[in-house]
Design a protein around this motif. Structure first.
Motif, PDB file in Angstrom:
ATOM      1  N   ALA A  47       0.830  -1.209   0.000  1.00  8.69           N
ATOM      2  CA  ALA A  47       0.000   0.000   0.000  1.00  8.69           C
ATOM      3  C   ALA A  47       0.861   1.254   0.000  1.00  8.69           C
ATOM      4  CB  ALA A  47      -0.926  -0.013   1.216  1.00  8.69           C
ATOM      5  N   ALA A  48       1.926   1.266   0.787  1.00  4.29           N
ATOM      6  CA  ALA A  48       2.798   2.444   0.837  1.00  4.29           C
ATOM      7  C   ALA A  48       3.480   2.681  -0.509  1.00  4.29           C
ATOM      8  CB  ALA A  48       3.832   2.270   1.938  1.00  4.29           C
ATOM      9  N   LEU A  49       3.968   1.607  -1.126  1.00  6.27           N
ATOM     10  CA  LEU A  49       4.640   1.744  -2.421  1.00  6.27           C
ATOM     11  C   LEU A  49       3.673   2.217  -3.509  1.00  6.27           C
ATOM     12  CD1 LEU A  49       6.824  -1.477  -2.298  1.00  6.27           C
ATOM     13  CD2 LEU A  49       7.691   0.863  -2.407  1.00  6.27           C
ATOM     14  N   LEU A  50       2.465   1.664  -3.521  1.00  4.07           N
ATOM     15  CA  LEU A  50       1.494   2.054  -4.546  1.00  4.07           C
ATOM     16  C   LEU A  50       0.978   3.475  -4.315  1.00  4.07           C
ATOM     17  CD1 LEU A  50      -0.481  -1.295  -4.894  1.00  4.07           C
ATOM     18  CD2 LEU A  50       1.175  -0.320  -6.494  1.00  4.07           C
ATOM     19  N   LEU A  51       0.850   3.874  -3.048  1.00  3.57           N
ATOM     20  CA  LEU A  51       0.460   5.252  -2.762  1.00  3.57           C
ATOM     21  C   LEU A  51       1.504   6.221  -3.299  1.00  3.57           C
ATOM     22  CD1 LEU A  51      -1.421   7.279  -1.296  1.00  3.57           C
ATOM     23  CD2 LEU A  51      -0.019   6.928   0.751  1.00  3.57           C
ATOM     24  N   TRP A  52       2.763   5.889  -3.093  1.00  3.59           N
ATOM     25  CA  TRP A  52       3.878   6.735  -3.539  1.00  3.59           C
ATOM     26  C   TRP A  52       4.021   6.755  -5.053  1.00  3.59           C
ATOM     27  CZ3 TRP A  52       8.770   4.339  -5.145  1.00  3.59           C
ATOM     28  CH2 TRP A  52       9.762   5.267  -5.459  1.00  3.59           C
ATOM     29  N   SER A  53       3.904   5.602  -5.686  1.00  6.70           N
ATOM     30  CA  SER A  53       4.208   5.504  -7.115  1.00  6.70           C
ATOM     31  C   SER A  53       2.997   5.644  -8.024  1.00  6.70           C
ATOM     32  CB  SER A  53       4.888   4.159  -7.407  1.00  6.70           C
ATOM     33  OG  SER A  53       4.011   3.075  -7.145  1.00  6.70           O
ATOM     34  N   LYS A  54       1.797   5.362  -7.508  1.00  2.46           N
ATOM     35  CA  LYS A  54       0.621   5.308  -8.386  1.00  2.46           C
ATOM     36  C   LYS A  54      -0.562   6.130  -7.867  1.00  2.46           C
ATOM     37  CE  LYS A  54       2.256   2.635 -11.583  1.00  2.46           C
ATOM     38  NZ  LYS A  54       2.336   3.068 -12.986  1.00  2.46           N
ATOM     39  N   TRP A  55      -1.060   5.786  -6.690  1.00  2.00           N
ATOM     40  CA  TRP A  55      -2.334   6.361  -6.253  1.00  2.00           C
ATOM     41  C   TRP A  55      -2.272   7.876  -6.109  1.00  2.00           C
ATOM     42  CZ3 TRP A  55      -2.999   2.302  -1.768  1.00  2.00           C
ATOM     43  CH2 TRP A  55      -3.200   1.039  -2.347  1.00  2.00           C
ATOM     44  N   ASP A  56      -1.246   8.382  -5.449  1.00  3.91           N
ATOM     45  CA  ASP A  56      -1.155   9.834  -5.261  1.00  3.91           C
ATOM     46  C   ASP A  56      -0.903  10.579  -6.572  1.00  3.91           C
ATOM     47  OD1 ASP A  56      -0.924  12.286  -3.573  1.00  3.91           O
ATOM     48  OD2 ASP A  56       1.160  12.194  -4.234  1.00  3.91           O
ATOM     49  N   PRO A  57       0.072  10.168  -7.398  1.00  2.00           N
ATOM     50  CA  PRO A  57       0.260  10.876  -8.676  1.00  2.00           C
ATOM     51  C   PRO A  57      -0.970  10.842  -9.571  1.00  2.00           C
ATOM     52  CG  PRO A  57       2.163   9.503  -8.167  1.00  2.00           C
ATOM     53  CD  PRO A  57       1.105   9.152  -7.178  1.00  2.00           C
ATOM     54  N   TYR A  58      -1.647   9.697  -9.620  1.00  2.00           N
ATOM     55  CA  TYR A  58      -2.807   9.598 -10.500  1.00  2.00           C
ATOM     56  C   TYR A  58      -3.979  10.417  -9.968  1.00  2.00           C
ATOM     57  CZ  TYR A  58      -0.411   5.821 -12.958  1.00  2.00           C
ATOM     58  OH  TYR A  58       0.483   5.087 -13.690  1.00  2.00           O
ATOM     59  N   ALA A 140      -8.663 -16.583 -13.264  1.00  2.00           N
ATOM     60  CA  ALA A 140      -8.463 -15.406 -14.102  1.00  2.00           C
ATOM     61  C   ALA A 140      -9.251 -14.211 -13.584  1.00  2.00           C
ATOM     62  CB  ALA A 140      -8.860 -15.715 -15.549  1.00  2.00           C
ATOM     63  N   LEU A 141     -10.473 -14.452 -13.120  1.00  2.15           N
ATOM     64  CA  LEU A 141     -11.290 -13.361 -12.599  1.00  2.15           C
ATOM     65  C   LEU A 141     -10.658 -12.757 -11.343  1.00  2.15           C
ATOM     66  CD1 LEU A 141     -13.890 -11.717 -12.764  1.00  2.15           C
ATOM     67  CD2 LEU A 141     -15.029 -13.499 -11.415  1.00  2.15           C
ATOM     68  N   VAL A 142     -10.180 -13.611 -10.433  1.00  2.00           N
ATOM     69  CA  VAL A 142      -9.538 -13.104  -9.220  1.00  2.00           C
ATOM     70  C   VAL A 142      -8.245 -12.378  -9.563  1.00  2.00           C
ATOM     71  CG1 VAL A 142      -8.468 -13.767  -7.040  1.00  2.00           C
ATOM     72  CG2 VAL A 142     -10.594 -14.852  -7.758  1.00  2.00           C
ATOM     73  N   GLY A 143      -7.452 -12.947 -10.481  1.00  2.00           N
ATOM     74  CA  GLY A 143      -6.222 -12.288 -10.883  1.00  2.00           C
ATOM     75  C   GLY A 143      -6.470 -10.923 -11.504  1.00  2.00           C
ATOM     76  N   GLY A 144      -7.505 -10.825 -12.330  1.00  2.00           N
ATOM     77  CA  GLY A 144      -7.840  -9.534 -12.928  1.00  2.00           C
ATOM     78  C   GLY A 144      -8.305  -8.521 -11.900  1.00  2.00           C
ATOM     79  N   LEU A 145      -9.122  -8.975 -10.949  1.00  2.00           N
ATOM     80  CA  LEU A 145      -9.595  -8.059  -9.904  1.00  2.00           C
ATOM     81  C   LEU A 145      -8.449  -7.568  -9.025  1.00  2.00           C
ATOM     82  CD1 LEU A 145     -12.908  -9.844  -8.816  1.00  2.00           C
ATOM     83  CD2 LEU A 145     -12.692  -7.706 -10.099  1.00  2.00           C
ATOM     84  N   LEU A 146      -7.519  -8.465  -8.675  1.00  4.41           N
ATOM     85  CA  LEU A 146      -6.396  -8.079  -7.833  1.00  4.41           C
ATOM     86  C   LEU A 146      -5.429  -7.144  -8.555  1.00  4.41           C
ATOM     87  CD1 LEU A 146      -5.513 -11.425  -6.003  1.00  4.41           C
ATOM     88  CD2 LEU A 146      -6.692  -9.435  -5.070  1.00  4.41           C
ATOM     89  N   SER A 147      -5.481  -7.136  -9.873  1.00  6.83           N
ATOM     90  CA  SER A 147      -4.566  -6.276 -10.627  1.00  6.83           C
ATOM     91  C   SER A 147      -5.000  -4.814 -10.640  1.00  6.83           C
ATOM     92  CB  SER A 147      -4.460  -6.777 -12.073  1.00  6.83           C
ATOM     93  OG  SER A 147      -5.649  -6.482 -12.809  1.00  6.83           O
ATOM     94  N   THR A 148      -6.273  -4.561 -10.415  1.00  3.30           N
ATOM     95  CA  THR A 148      -6.767  -3.186 -10.588  1.00  3.30           C
ATOM     96  C   THR A 148      -6.200  -2.182  -9.587  1.00  3.30           C
ATOM     97  OG1 THR A 148      -8.766  -3.766  -9.329  1.00  3.30           O
ATOM     98  CG2 THR A 148      -8.895  -3.909 -11.728  1.00  3.30           C
ATOM     99  N   PRO A 149      -5.919  -2.545  -8.328  1.00  4.25           N
ATOM    100  CA  PRO A 149      -5.372  -1.520  -7.430  1.00  4.25           C
ATOM    101  C   PRO A 149      -3.928  -1.139  -7.742  1.00  4.25           C
ATOM    102  CG  PRO A 149      -6.396  -3.314  -6.200  1.00  4.25           C
ATOM    103  CD  PRO A 149      -6.240  -3.767  -7.596  1.00  4.25           C
ATOM    104  N   SER A 150      -3.142  -2.056  -8.337  1.00  2.00           N
ATOM    105  CA  SER A 150      -1.720  -1.757  -8.538  1.00  2.00           C
ATOM    106  C   SER A 150      -1.468  -0.873  -9.745  1.00  2.00           C
ATOM    107  CB  SER A 150      -0.905  -3.048  -8.619  1.00  2.00           C
ATOM    108  OG  SER A 150      -1.504  -3.988  -9.462  1.00  2.00           O
ATOM    109  N   MET A 151      -2.273  -0.970 -10.785  1.00  2.00           N
ATOM    110  CA  MET A 151      -2.278   0.008 -11.887  1.00  2.00           C
ATOM    111  C   MET A 151      -0.905   0.210 -12.531  1.00  2.00           C
ATOM    112  SD  MET A 151      -4.960   2.918 -10.519  1.00  2.00           S
ATOM    113  CE  MET A 151      -4.060   3.404  -9.063  1.00  2.00           C
ATOM    114  N   MET A 152      -0.112  -0.845 -12.656  1.00  2.00           N
ATOM    115  CA  MET A 152       1.225  -0.725 -13.237  1.00  2.00           C
ATOM    116  C   MET A 152       1.195  -0.908 -14.744  1.00  2.00           C
ATOM    117  SD  MET A 152       3.578  -2.873 -10.588  1.00  2.00           S
ATOM    118  CE  MET A 152       3.489  -2.612  -8.821  1.00  2.00           C
ATOM    119  N   CYS A 153       2.254  -0.430 -15.406  1.00  2.00           N
ATOM    120  CA  CYS A 153       2.428  -0.725 -16.815  1.00  2.00           C
ATOM    121  C   CYS A 153       2.892  -2.171 -16.952  1.00  2.00           C
ATOM    122  CB  CYS A 153       3.420   0.234 -17.457  1.00  2.00           C
ATOM    123  SG  CYS A 153       5.115   0.061 -16.846  1.00  2.00           S
TER     124      CYS A 153
END
Length: 385
Positions: A47-58, A140-153
């Motif tokens: 959560a801290a890494l994604l907040l720093w790299s993705k959530w806050d900038p976006y 596949a459905l669970v993997g796709g859902l878990l991917s949405t918060p990380s939002m990486m390229c």
């Protein structure tokens, strides 16, 4: 006297008979607490890494786009000075590597750290309990859902997808997480709604979901043997429980394993990333030859968008300025629709990074699925526009 001796002996017998390493009745299993601590540390770290790299900038980008309604800045190709159709050059490769790294370095750091944490902090049984479902479609459905918060390229999520597969996550779940990060990125969908016609966001969301879930199931069915529900449950049950897994050792051991995993992953991924991105930059003029003359290309423009768009590497949301520029140049809805899927979903560097864990067969089939999804988007977008 003998009665008291017998009483004491009988009172302590259960404790003496208890197997070594087990807990008294009603107590937590020995290793459950370290497992919980490891999982909690993983969640806080991610959560801290994604907040720093993705959530806050976006979040800040959404506010800017809401006020302006236009996409500010140019594509990474234009920033690196790449001209469509330009001959290969080392200078172009170096400029592209620097420009792309400047755009994604935070997400690269986050991806490497999260990948190491997945392999060392999260109990493997718990990980498989979430992602190893009774069917490929469920995984596949669970993997796709878990991917949405990380939002990486696609490049930044490749180490995490590889870590999931090495931990035993089924092919469908690992591929869905890999493809879902770029294709189902909720921030990019919001960006599209703010700066582009609504049809762009609709095609991206609809076809993207189909590629992530349906495409991952197809790849898994073609590359891995099918397990009946009982066998799939047995695979998870056979994994050591908390307290038996090597990941559930003392915190000092977990820290050492995490550090070694991070160093090992970085030593492989970072040089590989730099070499392949540099090579793509050298040939980027040929890999993405569409420019002001896109309207005159006809069917070749669509072919380039499908195949070469799958190979080119871009940062998150980098497809937006490229698609807008080509639309302004008269490329047409089919080309734009194809690029909305193929540009973000995969790239040559991401495929190179993930192939060891997923195998080249799985990786190339995933690329074929992305091309097919791009073709579907190319047909849908003109119909909706």
């Amino acid at each position: 006297m003998s009665r008291r001796t017998d009483h004491r002996t009988s009172a302590t017998a259960p404790e003496r008979a208890a197997p070594r390493g087990t807990a008294p009745e009603g107590a937590a299993p020995p290793g459950l607490r370290p497992a919980l601590v490891g999982a909690l540390v993983f969640l806080l770290l991610a959560a801290a890494l994604l907040l720093w790299s993705k959530w806050d900038p976006y979040s800040r980008r959404v506010v800017e786009l809401s006020a302006s309604g236009t996409w500010a800045g140019s594509s990474v190709l234009a920033t690196a000075g790449v001209e469509p159709g330009a001959a290969p050059s080392l200078r172009a490769g170096w400029a592209f590597l620097l420009g792309y790294t400047a755009a994604v370095w935070k997400a690269v750091v986050a991806g490497l750290v999260i990948a190491a944490a997945v392999q060392t902090l999260v109990p493997r049984r718990w990980l498989l309990g979430v992602l190893s479902r009774r069917s490929d479609a469920g995984s596949a459905l669970v993997g796709g859902l878990l991917s949405t918060p990380s939002m990486m390229c696609t490049c930044c999520t490749a180490p995490v997808a590889g870590a999931l597969r090495r931990s035993g996550v089924p092919t469908a779940g690992a591929v869905a997480y890999w493809l879902g990060n770029p294709l189902l990125n909720p921030a990019v969908l919001v960006f599209l709604l703010l700066v582009a016609p609504w049809q762009w966001a609709a095609v991206r969301a609809g076809v993207g979901a189909l590629v992530v879930v349906g495409g991952s199931v197809l790849v898994a069915r073609l590359t891995t043997p099918r397990l009946d529900p009982a066998s799939a449950a047995a695979v998870v049950a056979a994994v050591p429980s908390a307290g038996d897994d090597a990941r559930d050792e003392d915190p000092a051991g977990a820290a050492g394993r995490f550090a070694r995993s991070l160093l090992r992953t970085s030593a492989v991924v970072v040089p590989e990333y730099a070499v392949v991105v540099f090579a793509v930059g050298c040939f980027s003029g040929w890999l993405f030859p569409l420019g002001q003359s896109a309207q005159s290309w006809g069917a070749l423009a669509l072919l380039a968008a499908l195949v070469l768009g799958t190979l080119l590497v871009i940062p998150t949301a980098g497809e937006i300025p490229l698609a807008q520029g080509l639309a302004a140049a008269g490329a047409g809805g089919a080309v734009v629709g194809a690029l909305l899927i193929t540009l973000p979903a995969l790239s040559l560097p991401s495929m190179a990074m993930v192939a060891r864990a997923l195998t080249w067969r799985v990786t190339l089939l995933a690329a074929a699925v992305v091309v097919a999804g791009g073709a579907l988007a190319a047909g849908l977008l003109p119909l909706l526009s």
